[in-house]
Write a protein that holds these residues in place. Structure first.
Motif, PDB file in Angstrom:
ATOM      1  N   ARG A 102       0.842  -1.187   0.000  1.00 20.49           N
ATOM      2  CA  ARG A 102       0.000   0.000   0.000  1.00 20.49           C
ATOM      3  C   ARG A 102       0.881   1.242   0.000  1.00 20.49           C
ATOM      4  O   ARG A 102       1.936   1.260   0.660  1.00 20.49           O
ATOM      5  CB  ARG A 102      -0.911   0.022   1.233  1.00 20.49           C
ATOM      6  CG  ARG A 102      -2.109  -0.908   1.138  1.00 20.49           C
ATOM      7  CD  ARG A 102      -2.923  -0.840   2.407  1.00 20.49           C
ATOM      8  NE  ARG A 102      -4.197  -1.546   2.291  1.00 20.49           N
ATOM      9  CZ  ARG A 102      -4.989  -1.817   3.316  1.00 20.49           C
ATOM     10  NH1 ARG A 102      -4.631  -1.462   4.534  1.00 20.49           N
ATOM     11  NH2 ARG A 102      -6.131  -2.456   3.128  1.00 20.49           N
ATOM     12  N   HIS A 179       2.762  -1.076   4.113  1.00 21.89           N
ATOM     13  CA  HIS A 179       3.251   0.256   3.765  1.00 21.89           C
ATOM     14  C   HIS A 179       4.776   0.330   3.777  1.00 21.89           C
ATOM     15  O   HIS A 179       5.343   1.359   3.416  1.00 21.89           O
ATOM     16  CB  HIS A 179       2.691   1.289   4.746  1.00 21.89           C
ATOM     17  CG  HIS A 179       1.206   1.455   4.674  1.00 21.89           C
ATOM     18  ND1 HIS A 179       0.590   2.338   3.821  1.00 21.89           N
ATOM     19  CD2 HIS A 179       0.203   0.823   5.345  1.00 21.89           C
ATOM     20  CE1 HIS A 179      -0.719   2.269   3.978  1.00 21.89           C
ATOM     21  NE2 HIS A 179      -0.988   1.348   4.892  1.00 21.89           N
ATOM     22  N   ASP A 183       6.170  -0.034  -3.463  1.00 23.02           N
ATOM     23  CA  ASP A 183       4.912  -0.013  -4.203  1.00 23.02           C
ATOM     24  C   ASP A 183       4.941  -1.038  -5.331  1.00 23.02           C
ATOM     25  O   ASP A 183       5.966  -1.211  -5.998  1.00 23.02           O
ATOM     26  CB  ASP A 183       4.675   1.384  -4.806  1.00 23.02           C
ATOM     27  CG  ASP A 183       4.315   2.406  -3.736  1.00 23.02           C
ATOM     28  OD1 ASP A 183       4.044   2.002  -2.604  1.00 23.02           O
ATOM     29  OD2 ASP A 183       4.322   3.614  -4.055  1.00 23.02           O
TER      30      ASP A 183
END
Length: 219
Positions: A102, A179, A183
């Motif tokens: 994320r 996170h 990505d």
């Protein structure tokens, strides 16, 4: 080893995105992606055994079992034979889960603080199973581990102090790991099926079951 790692990595990456091996009842045998990691991953009606042992031995050992062929790669008798053959050990069969990365930073309310001491016991223990290990502690009483595991995949694990449980911290830490990887990548996590609390926390954080996994580590 690079080719073996790429082959297993491609299977894992595809499965994480929903493209599973064909449910044809077959067993794919691959070399180990590295000395540390040998094991078995069972998908729906298709298993992958990664070991530097002779593939002919693997297939003969599976065929010798008096059980459903679909279940043979995760059968305890095969795992015992695997350990006897390789001198490796295994603890359990885990549920293997994965979640997409994320964007953005983890929830600041976690107040994650990275441990920079390479000799910290938590860091040392994590290095037994992963490369490029990073460890964070949470102000709420939790620990988040991230590193490169089987075939170079990103793997995470979380711990929550006993007096900090039942507050959603495990779920928050599992979500934070999404996170902390690049990505477009995927982060993996294993949970013992009997650890219902852990299974629920990771699934609440968006991790989806991909298969089951048994890893065999060198003594």
């Amino acid at each position: 080893m690079a080719t073996a790692s790429a082959a297993l990595g491609a299977i894992l990456e595809a499965a994480a995105r929903g493209a599973f091996p064909p449910p044809d009842g077959a067993v794919t045998v691959l070399p180990q992606p590295g000395h540390r990691d040998a094991g078995v991953i069972a998908f729906t009606a298709h298993s992958v055994v990664f070991t530097d042992e002779d593939p002919a031995w693997v297939r003969a050992a599976l065929a010798a079992l008096d059980c459903d062929p679909l279940a043979a790669p995760m059968n305890a008798r095969f795992h015992t034979a695997f350990q006897d053959r390789t001198g490796r050990t295994t603890d359990t069969v885990d549920l293997l889960t994965a979640a997409a990365a994320r964007p953005g930073a983890p929830d600041p309310r976690l107040e994650l603080r990275e441990l920079r001491d390479p000799d910290h016991p938590r860091v040392t223990r994590a290095r037994e199973h992963r490369d490029d290990v990073r460890v964070w502690t949470s102000a709420g009483g939790g620990v988040l581990v991230l590193g490169r595991g089987v075939a170079g995949r990103w793997e995470t694990a979380v711990e929550v102090d006993e007096d900090a449980r039942h507050r959603g911290l495990g779920r928050a830490l599992a979500s934070a790991a999404r996170h902390l990887v690049p990505d477009g990548d995927v982060v993996w996590a294993q949970q013992a099926p009997g650890n219902a609390r852990g299974v629920r926390a990771f699934q609440a954080a968006g991790y989806r079951p991909v298969g089951s996994e048994a890893l065999f580590v060198a003594r």
